[in-house]
Design an enzyme around this catalytic site. Structure first.
Site, PDB file in Angstrom:
ATOM      1  N   CYS A 189     -22.056 -13.744 -17.333  1.00 11.74           N
ATOM      2  CA  CYS A 189     -22.936 -13.527 -16.190  1.00 11.74           C
ATOM      3  C   CYS A 189     -22.351 -14.149 -14.923  1.00 11.74           C
ATOM      4  O   CYS A 189     -21.266 -14.724 -14.933  1.00 11.74           O
ATOM      5  CB  CYS A 189     -24.308 -14.144 -16.457  1.00 11.74           C
ATOM      6  SG  CYS A 189     -24.266 -15.938 -16.633  1.00 11.74           S
ATOM      7  N   CYS A 204     -21.557 -17.825 -15.209  1.00 15.02           N
ATOM      8  CA  CYS A 204     -20.286 -18.084 -15.885  1.00 15.02           C
ATOM      9  C   CYS A 204     -19.132 -17.928 -14.898  1.00 15.02           C
ATOM     10  O   CYS A 204     -18.207 -18.743 -14.856  1.00 15.02           O
ATOM     11  CB  CYS A 204     -20.088 -17.124 -17.053  1.00 15.02           C
ATOM     12  SG  CYS A 204     -21.372 -17.181 -18.315  1.00 15.02           S
ATOM     13  N   ASP A 224      -0.070   5.904   9.880  1.00 11.77           N
ATOM     14  CA  ASP A 224       1.363   5.903  10.073  1.00 11.77           C
ATOM     15  C   ASP A 224       1.819   7.370  10.028  1.00 11.77           C
ATOM     16  O   ASP A 224       1.037   8.253   9.670  1.00 11.77           O
ATOM     17  CB  ASP A 224       2.012   5.079   8.960  1.00 11.77           C
ATOM     18  CG  ASP A 224       3.494   5.291   8.872  1.00 11.77           C
ATOM     19  OD1 ASP A 224       4.171   5.203   9.901  1.00 11.77           O
ATOM     20  OD2 ASP A 224       3.986   5.559   7.758  1.00 11.77           O
ATOM     21  N   ASP A 270       2.916   3.513   4.668  1.00 12.48           N
ATOM     22  CA  ASP A 270       3.707   3.516   3.444  1.00 12.48           C
ATOM     23  C   ASP A 270       4.963   2.666   3.514  1.00 12.48           C
ATOM     24  O   ASP A 270       5.662   2.534   2.518  1.00 12.48           O
ATOM     25  CB  ASP A 270       4.118   4.954   3.098  1.00 12.48           C
ATOM     26  CG  ASP A 270       5.264   5.438   3.960  1.00 12.48           C
ATOM     27  OD1 ASP A 270       5.202   5.232   5.192  1.00 12.48           O
ATOM     28  OD2 ASP A 270       6.217   6.014   3.415  1.00 12.48           O
ATOM     29  N   ASP A 275       5.093  -1.423   7.633  1.00 10.24           N
ATOM     30  CA  ASP A 275       3.646  -1.204   7.714  1.00 10.24           C
ATOM     31  C   ASP A 275       2.877  -2.314   7.014  1.00 10.24           C
ATOM     32  O   ASP A 275       1.667  -2.457   7.218  1.00 10.24           O
ATOM     33  CB  ASP A 275       3.259   0.134   7.072  1.00 10.24           C
ATOM     34  CG  ASP A 275       3.696   1.316   7.915  1.00 10.24           C
ATOM     35  OD1 ASP A 275       3.623   1.207   9.141  1.00 10.24           O
ATOM     36  OD2 ASP A 275       4.105   2.332   7.338  1.00 10.24           O
TER      37      ASP A 275
END
Length: 776
Positions: free
Chosen positions: A50, A53, A459, A645, A649
């Site tokens: 939970c 925890c 980009d 990519d 970047d």
């Protein structure tokens, strides 16, 4: 998520808990380097149930000297611990790992390494079904006996039926209830309380009161309530486990794509089969037709058709030949290949995808933190409320039986299953939905941030375009200039560099070059005789003087210079990425503006923006300029999504509110992005936004349902209007309603076939970036 909705330990995991756990050497060998002197260790912790925890582990584990931080994944019950690899002698932090293992045990959460408990038949689901069947059988029989009692059976008959009910309920509670009792006892034994404690108290008290009534010849017994309560609690837990398995199944399916090992070609030509974790970069592997690629590699010899569906989602085979890259998990179809491993299994493409899937629920997003805080205070609040209810009814009525049964009902009905399920179930379904469409999510918080985005910053090369340019003026440039440029371009991974490198004529020209890459600008090479060659954007190659070259052509261009003097210009064309125009149109329909940031010149960027219908674009942007732009958007109150990519970047991807990259991106770019899409189509961007927005809407609806449930159920129980059986029905029903509401996210939308059925864009756009250092 609440413990009352969590799974239980499998037989294999329970056996693992009885051992001493992994040794420090095993933990060290299982960890992986993150760079910067940090390593990550993943451990299975079955006792995590939970939000309390999670909060406890993430708070206490970093207190171990040498541990940086810990992150808990509730669905997979994994704990990722990041520690300092230099915290011990000879780079082996034995003391840190030993203290870490001891801390897990001291907290009552013994851990073990990922392994056999995660494979094969699901023992947890099997145990839950058995317990559910036993509880269902007992509840039906006890209910039949209760009907006779309710119909007015005489005292002797009533007592007989009560005793029979007690005998049926006792073994059923012992067998089916052990799932709750063992968890509650483990928590209490280590001085803490979890959500199974009040559930166990409720079930045991209901049976104890009923047994007392039977012994004293009382008229009312509640054996039917205790076993039926257990039945509904197990039904809710089984349902939650099934939802968790949906999240784990995607990870397991990815893991199964990796073979157990491979045939390694030794330096003397002999072949030995080696396990996957023994394969290292630089080894040569023999891959037969029909085999999957074990680790990332490069084809050394042979030609074959390959199935790259795991990478790009495309079912059509692709030809590979010497020099082709083969990511782990791809399938060799037709020919025998010899590969050179470029990475080991722990850092392969497939391992990266598995890691992102496992992390999809680990983020501490705002919604999740709310649910976790509510779950963390649940146990003490419920116990106080139940005790107050008991005292209050005793003061008002003096009937301890009535007071006790009302308190039991309060213990049961206040179980916040609906609140605990509100966030993770939606995140699991959303992550699975995106995964089905080839979009990997790094954590649940990324989906929450993506739902807030109001602007997408694209980009260009490798993102809006395919990043596969071709040289279009090779016939007009000087052959020796082309040879020089091709030789220099071999040192860079930029798409324009690769296009130039393909024209290299031989290895005899300029045998020695000292090459330095300048991301976003180009490549500089110093020959053995001291001449300085530069290849890249005009300002870089010509020492800040572009000589009007920027206005020469709308095509992308790369300048070659020698000692600052112009030698030649190379022109390139590129194709739009599939779905680029459709993605821009869909974003506009969602009310999201798009803009283009590119390091290319004004003319090609303007041509691309016009073709796509994007009014906002900036050309000639350096990597630092991209970072400044996304920060400026954020400072103005915006929430930009950066889609890129390239190596340069990565800073902008990290600085943006949320980020996305294609699977073809540079390693640094993929690691910096919050989302990675495997398919070629750019319509992954609006699809991810749509799914994330729907997920956020459903999470808010689930919170509202949970609040409404508690506002109605808790006062009803405290006022004595709900028996323990009614409380169990109400609690389980709230969980079912939340889960069913979350499953609405699985309904398909009209753009989900973007990567499979839509034909590619055939028009060629003469646009790409000029800088050769990295995709811009």
């Amino acid at each position: 998520m609440s413990c009352c909705a969590a799974g239980t330990e499998s037989a294999a995991e329970l056996e693992a808990l009885k051992t001493e756990g992994p040794s420090t050497e095993e933990m060290w060998l299982s960890s992986r380097s993150l760079g910067n002197g940090k390593r990550q260790l993943d451990l299975i912790v079955p006792g995590v149930h939970c939000g309390a925890c999670i909060a406890l582990l993430e708070k206490e584990l970093p207190k171990v000297s040498g541990v940086d931080h810990a992150r808990v994944n509730l669905s997979t019950r994994r704990v990722a611990v990041v520690f300092d690899e230099n915290a011990g002698d000879d780079g082996y932090p034995e003391a840190v790992l030993s203290a870490l293992g001891d801390r897990f045990k001291a907290l009552g959460y013994p851990a073990h390494l990922p392994g056999g408990a995660e494979e094969g038949v699901d023992p947890v689901f099997r145990d839950l079904l058995k317990a559910l069947a036993v509880a269902g059988f007992a509840s039906m029989n006890v209910m039949l006996l209760s009907v006779s009692v309710w119909s007015g059976a005489e005292a002797a008959t009533r007592d007989l039926f009560h005793w029979i009910s007690a005998l049926i309920a006792a073994p059923a509670l012992a067998y089916s209830g052990r799932i709750f009792f063992s968890s509650a006892w483990g928590a209490l034994r280590h001085g803490r309380a979890n959500m199974d404690v009040p559930i166990s108290l409720g079930v045991i008290l209901a049976y104890a009161i009923s047994l007392h009534e039977t012994i004293t010849h009382g008229e009312h017994a509640y054996f039917d309530a205790s076993v039926t309560l257990l039945f509904f609690l197990l039904a809710g837990r089984t349902l939650d486990h099934m939802m968790r398995e949906k999240a784990r199944s995607a990870v397991r399916n990815l893991v199964r794509l990796s073979p157990r090992g491979a045939m390694v070609i030794q330096p003397d030509g002999s072949r030995d089969y080696m396990a996957l974790d023994e394969i290292e970069a630089g080894m040569r592997l023999a891959v037969a037709p029909g085999d999957r690629i074990p680790v990332d590699g490069r084809v050394v010899s042979g030609r074959s058709d390959m199935d790259f569906a795991v990478v790009n989602g495309e079912s059509a085979p692709q030809m590979v030949e010497p020099g082709s890259l083969t990511p782990a998990g791809t399938l060799n179809l037709t020919g025998a290949l010899v590969l050179e491993a470029t990475r080991d299994a722990k850092s392969s493409f497939l391992a990266e995808m598995v890691s992102m899937m496992e992390a999809a629920e680990s983020g501490r997003a705002g919604y999740r933190r709310i649910a976790d805080r509510a779950s963390a205070i649940y146990a003490p609040v419920v116990h106080i409320l139940a005790l107050g209810t008991f005292i209050g009814w005793m003061m008002v009525t003096g009937d301890w039986r009535m007071a006790m049964m009302t308190a039991v009902a309060v213990l049961i009905i206040t179980c916040p299953c609906a609140l605990g399920l509100a966030v993770p179930v939606v995140q699991v379904v959303a992550a699975g939905r995106l995964f089905e469409n080839g979009i990997m999510v790094k954590d649940g918080s990324a989906m929450e941030r993506l739902a807030e985005t109001d602007r997408v910053v694209f980009d260009k090369t490798g993102t809006l375009t395919r990043g596969q340019p071709r040289l279009i003026n090779s016939a007009t440039v000087a052959p020796n200039h082309l040879a020089i440029a091709a030789r220099i371009a071999r040192a860079s991974r930029h798409p324009l560099s690769q296009a130039l490198a393909a024209h290299e004529a031989g290895n005899g020209f300029m045998p020695e070059l000292d090459i330095v890459e300048a991301p976003g600008d180009g490549v500089e090479a110093i020959s053995s005789d001291g001449d300085v060659y530069r290849l890249g954007r005009a300002a870089f190659a010509l020492d800040g003087h572009d000589d009007g070259l920027d206005q020469m052509d709308a095509a992308s261009q790369v300048i070659l210079s020698k000692n600052g003097r112009f030698l030649d210009v190379f022109l390139f064309s590129d194709q739009l990425r599939r779905g680029a125009a459709q993605a821009i149109a869909r974003l506009k329909a969602l009310g999201i503006e798009a803009e283009i940031l590119s390091g290319d010149r004004e003319l090609p960027v303007k041509a691309l923006a016009t073709d796509l219908g994007v009014s906002d674009y900036v050309a000639g942007v350096r990597p630092r300029g991209k970072v400044d732009r996304v920060k400026a958007l954020s400072a103005a109150g915006g929430r930009p999504l950066m889609v890129g990519d390239g190596l340069n970047d990565a800073p902008a991807l990290s600085a943006a509110h949320v980020s996305m990259a294609p699977a073809s991106a540079a390693d640094v770019g993929r690691m910096a992005a919050d989302f990675v899409f495997l398919h070629d189509s750019l319509e992954a961007v609006p699809l991810a936004i749509e799914v994330s927005r729907k997920a956020g809407k459903l999470i808010r609806q689930n919170f509202a349902l949970a609040v409404i449930y508690n506002c109605i159920a808790v006062p009803a129980a405290v006022l004595g209007h709900a028996t323990p059986l009614v409380a169990a029905l109400a609690m389980s029903s709230s969980s079912v309603i939340v889960v069913l509401n979350s499953l609405r996210l699985r309904r398909k939308t009209r753009i989900e076939q973007f990567a499979r059925n839509e034909p590619g864009v055939s028009a060629v756009a003469t646009v790409a970036d000029p800088g050769l250092g990295a995709p811009v």
